[in-house]
Design a protein around this motif. Sequence first.
Motif, PDB file in Angstrom:
ATOM      1  N   GLN B  42       3.069   6.289  -7.377  1.00  0.00           N
ATOM      2  CA  GLN B  42       3.255   5.057  -6.608  1.00  0.00           C
ATOM      3  C   GLN B  42       4.354   4.211  -7.217  1.00  0.00           C
ATOM      4  N   ASN B  43       4.725   3.163  -6.475  1.00  0.00           N
ATOM      5  CA  ASN B  43       5.458   2.075  -7.111  1.00  0.00           C
ATOM      6  C   ASN B  43       4.430   1.000  -7.363  1.00  0.00           C
ATOM      7  N   ARG B  48      -0.557  -5.996  -6.288  1.00  0.00           N
ATOM      8  CA  ARG B  48      -1.112  -5.330  -5.114  1.00  0.00           C
ATOM      9  C   ARG B  48      -2.168  -4.295  -5.484  1.00  0.00           C
ATOM     10  N   SER B  53      -0.510  -0.523  -3.454  1.00  0.00           N
ATOM     11  CA  SER B  53       0.867  -0.181  -3.821  1.00  0.00           C
ATOM     12  C   SER B  53       1.399   0.967  -2.959  1.00  0.00           C
ATOM     13  N   ASP B  54       2.724   1.036  -2.849  1.00  0.00           N
ATOM     14  CA  ASP B  54       3.358   2.061  -2.005  1.00  0.00           C
ATOM     15  C   ASP B  54       3.381   3.415  -2.711  1.00  0.00           C
ATOM     16  N   TRP B  55       3.166   4.460  -1.913  1.00  0.00           N
ATOM     17  CA  TRP B  55       3.236   5.813  -2.447  1.00  0.00           C
ATOM     18  C   TRP B  55       4.675   6.291  -2.456  1.00  0.00           C
TER      19      TRP B  55
END
Lengths: 286, 303
Positions: B42-43, B48, B53-55
Amino acid sequence: MKTSMGSRLFDIGNVLLMLVLIAVTLYPMLYVFSASVSNPGLVSSGQVKLLPQGWTWIAYDRILSRSDLWISYWNTIRYTALQTALTLTATCMMAYPLAKRELPGRRFILMATAFTLLFSGGLIPTFLVVEQLGMLNTVWSMVLPSLISTWYLFIMRTFFEALPRELEDAATMDGCGPLGILFRIVLPLSLPVMMTIGLFTAVTQWNSFFDAVLYLREREMYPLQILLRTIVISDSTADTYVEDGGTFVETVKYAVIVIATLPILCVYPFIQKYFVQGSMIGGIKG
Amino acid sequence: MPVQLFERLRKFKVYYLLLLPGIVYYIVFKYVPMYGVLIGFQNYSPARGIWGSDWVGLKHFITFFYETPDSWKLIRNTLLLNVYEMLFYFPAPIVLAILLHELKHVLFRRVVQTISYMPHFLSTVVIVGMTVTFLSPQSGIVNHLLDALGFDRIMFLGDPGWFRTIYVGSEIWQKLGWGTILYLAAIAGVDPTLYEAARIDGANRFQQIRHVTLVGMVPVIIILFVLNLGSMMEVGYQKIILLYNPFIYETADVINTFVYRRGILGANFSFAAAVGLFQSLFGFVLVLLANRAARKYSDTSLW
């Protein structure tokens, strides 16, 4: 019995080799002590070789007058005491049921604990867990992440398993519950293993520095090992002691090493009494 | 059936209550971090959390292997330190244990053991502190000695060429004696009649050592060898963090220290966790392989 020439030579060589080993092991430690009580100038110029030269307590005077030494000493003592007490309690509470062969789910729990020896989330995820729990900068960050050591858990479990079954059965007949058996029979018989694990836990906590680097931010919380690192390795005392011609730095380093290690050397004879040879391996297998 | 199972579990109620704190500990501090390695894909942003969080898939792994100039250096340093330890440290306690066993004078033997175990109980900071002060270019005893013998003074801790020697050397000094404990236990377990039988067969001292003592040690040697192979990707990074400096990163920087700098000091959690995960997985596979090999070629294995 007749001993051959080769065998005799081997014995002599062996003893000589062991004497060399003793010298190599002891020399650095003796040197640290000698340097700590020697004249700083003689230490820096390399005139102290083994025995103290120009005996003086000045380095100890300097280091003992630092208030942060006393603060960090106290921190280390309280972290060590708390860790030892909690680790022994938690390990014992977990090892006792796991020593019961007929406990449903026992195998699964043992496998799950053993797996943590092979694979771990690593530094960063563990750090984030401690952070998320709000433990940064608290005593708990020093104690809880290393609460149970799987090796010690297995050693204790193996020890409990080896206790005579008949004692427990007899106690059950007399109407003793699981807790009664734990307190009246298992614990009194387990003093050696408790002492071993307790002493090793205490020494590990006394010596540990990396958890403090990771989790502590405030100077007031720093344990002794962090102060030791600052003084001995990071050279930060260089400015503090230059007023005496800059030569004090070296002997203060040796003095603080002695002060930080003295308690370990004091308990060493007791630890040595409890080395249970082979118990480590016995704990893993089975 | 469920009623019976319930009854059985109730019988063990107290035991489960006792287990509870330990189980909570293992979940919170061992298994949650294992789940937490997901941030390596992730980032991760602390605000968050792991669910928000974004993958990014394998982005951090690709960055490490293809865009980090140091990645191969880190892997090489990690493996080389382990190889040197295997070569120079691993055999030492085996030899020492045999020599200790051959000492006839029991008291002398106890004295040697007591003294040689001692350094194990010194803290890493003390060991490194002693190393650093002894090797200091101006005031250390080692350089005073070199000077007295007519050699040039050496900047031991500023020269990448010296790091591995210093690291492995200080490991040997600290752990040699302690390392004999398991071997001595194995030797103590050797049936004394085997020595007698060997003597009757005309075996001399060295043959007895080779065919009786050493053979008795083999299972322990294999187990420790497997454990060592399995930890080829692990190094005593806490010691390295104390010992190294940017001048000697060339040989001293290892995966763990890199993870620490990027993750903890640089707050680059996701990237550091990805590198850490690579290391853990690699180590895990190594233990499995080493154990399988041990099982195949001998009677001894970890499980």
